[in-house]
Design a protein around this motif. Structure first.
Motif, PDB file in Angstrom:
ATOM      1  N   UNK A  70      -4.717  -6.596 -17.170  1.00 48.72           N
ATOM      2  CA  UNK A  70      -4.310  -5.489 -18.031  1.00 48.72           C
ATOM      3  C   UNK A  70      -3.322  -4.640 -17.245  1.00 48.72           C
ATOM      4  N   UNK A  71      -2.174  -4.352 -17.863  1.00 47.07           N
ATOM      5  CA  UNK A  71      -1.159  -3.520 -17.227  1.00 47.07           C
ATOM      6  C   UNK A  71      -0.928  -2.274 -18.069  1.00 47.07           C
ATOM      7  N   UNK A  72      -0.965  -1.113 -17.416  1.00 44.24           N
ATOM      8  CA  UNK A  72      -0.650   0.167 -18.056  1.00 44.24           C
ATOM      9  C   UNK A  72       0.674   0.641 -17.484  1.00 44.24           C
ATOM     10  N   UNK A  73       1.649   0.878 -18.349  1.00 46.83           N
ATOM     11  CA  UNK A  73       2.987   1.289 -17.938  1.00 46.83           C
ATOM     12  C   UNK A  73       3.105   2.803 -18.045  1.00 46.83           C
ATOM     13  N   UNK A  86       6.492   4.544 -22.006  1.00 46.26           N
ATOM     14  CA  UNK A  86       5.355   5.154 -21.316  1.00 46.26           C
ATOM     15  C   UNK A  86       4.098   5.056 -22.176  1.00 46.26           C
ATOM     16  N   UNK A  87       3.035   4.569 -21.577  1.00 48.53           N
ATOM     17  CA  UNK A  87       1.773   4.417 -22.296  1.00 48.53           C
ATOM     18  C   UNK A  87       1.551   3.034 -22.870  1.00 48.53           C
ATOM     19  N   UNK A  88       2.538   2.139 -22.762  1.00 51.71           N
ATOM     20  CA  UNK A  88       2.328   0.761 -23.217  1.00 51.71           C
ATOM     21  C   UNK A  88       1.247   0.097 -22.371  1.00 51.71           C
ATOM     22  N   UNK A  89       0.525  -0.806 -22.999  1.00 50.60           N
ATOM     23  CA  UNK A  89      -0.515  -1.574 -22.310  1.00 50.60           C
ATOM     24  C   UNK A  89      -0.347  -3.034 -22.711  1.00 50.60           C
ATOM     25  N   UNK A 135      -6.305  -2.333 -33.627  1.00 52.10           N
ATOM     26  CA  UNK A 135      -5.604  -1.511 -34.614  1.00 52.10           C
ATOM     27  C   UNK A 135      -4.220  -1.076 -34.132  1.00 52.10           C
ATOM     28  N   UNK A 136      -3.982  -1.047 -32.821  1.00 52.42           N
ATOM     29  CA  UNK A 136      -2.677  -0.631 -32.294  1.00 52.42           C
ATOM     30  C   UNK A 136      -1.919  -1.784 -31.649  1.00 52.42           C
ATOM     31  N   UNK A 137      -2.403  -3.000 -31.843  1.00 50.97           N
ATOM     32  CA  UNK A 137      -1.770  -4.170 -31.243  1.00 50.97           C
ATOM     33  C   UNK A 137      -0.343  -4.353 -31.756  1.00 50.97           C
ATOM     34  N   UNK A 138       0.551  -4.732 -30.849  1.00 48.94           N
ATOM     35  CA  UNK A 138       1.909  -5.109 -31.220  1.00 48.94           C
ATOM     36  C   UNK A 138       1.872  -6.597 -31.556  1.00 48.94           C
ATOM     37  N   UNK A 139       1.907  -6.911 -32.827  1.00 44.18           N
ATOM     38  CA  UNK A 139       1.766  -8.301 -33.276  1.00 44.18           C
ATOM     39  C   UNK A 139       2.939  -9.181 -32.854  1.00 44.18           C
TER      40      UNK A 139
END
Length: 150
Positions: A70-73, A86-89, A135-139
């Motif tokens: 898991x990467x948090x940007x 900023x805040x992408x995971x 619910x917040x996934x980037x499909x």
């Protein structure tokens, strides 16, 4: 002895992490900041790139074996990724091949430095994705490695 209101035993600012650099690309363990039972935490911080003139600074494509990543940007720059903010995971489960997106490897040749700021956790037990995360996934994330169509 008493509780002072904090849930952690100590704090460490990512801005105090001193990343290693080398003549050629160093493997991800050089970014390791902490290790616990069943996990490691890595810090990707601003740093000069490799100093061999023809070095390819971007990491090679790879897949994690026996770990989920898991990467948090924390900012919008990451040497091997485009389209983050900023805040992408991102989540790369065990066995999923990943690496630089199209053009990022070539873009890294001759580059002098990166200003990336990100935290990565590798777990050695499978992660479960919550309904809230779905619910917040980037499909479209999995298609971001495809070459752009002209």
């Amino acid at each position: 002895m008493g509780w002072d209101g904090y849930y952690y035993p100590w704090a460490f600012s990512i801005h105090d992490f001193e990343p290693r650099v080398g003549r050629v690309h160093l493997p991800p363990p050089v970014h390791q900041t902490f290790e616990g039972e069943g996990w490691v935490l890595c810090s990707f911080c601003p740093r000069p790139y490799d100093f061999e003139p023809d070095a390819v600074a971007a990491p090679y494509s790879h897949q994690n074996v026996m770990s989920d990543e898991v990467l948090f940007y924390a900012n919008a720059e990451f040497m091997s990724r485009k389209g983050i903010e900023p805040g992408s995971i991102t989540l790369h489960p065990d066995g999923l091949p990943h690496g630089p997106q199209p053009g990022k490897t070539e873009q890294s040749v001759g580059a002098r430095a990166t200003n990336e700021l990100a935290v990565m956790v590798d777990t050695f037990r499978p992660l479960l994705v919550s309904r809230e995360a779905l619910a917040i996934e980037d499909a479209t994330y999995q298609t971001s490695w495809l070459e752009p169509q002209e």
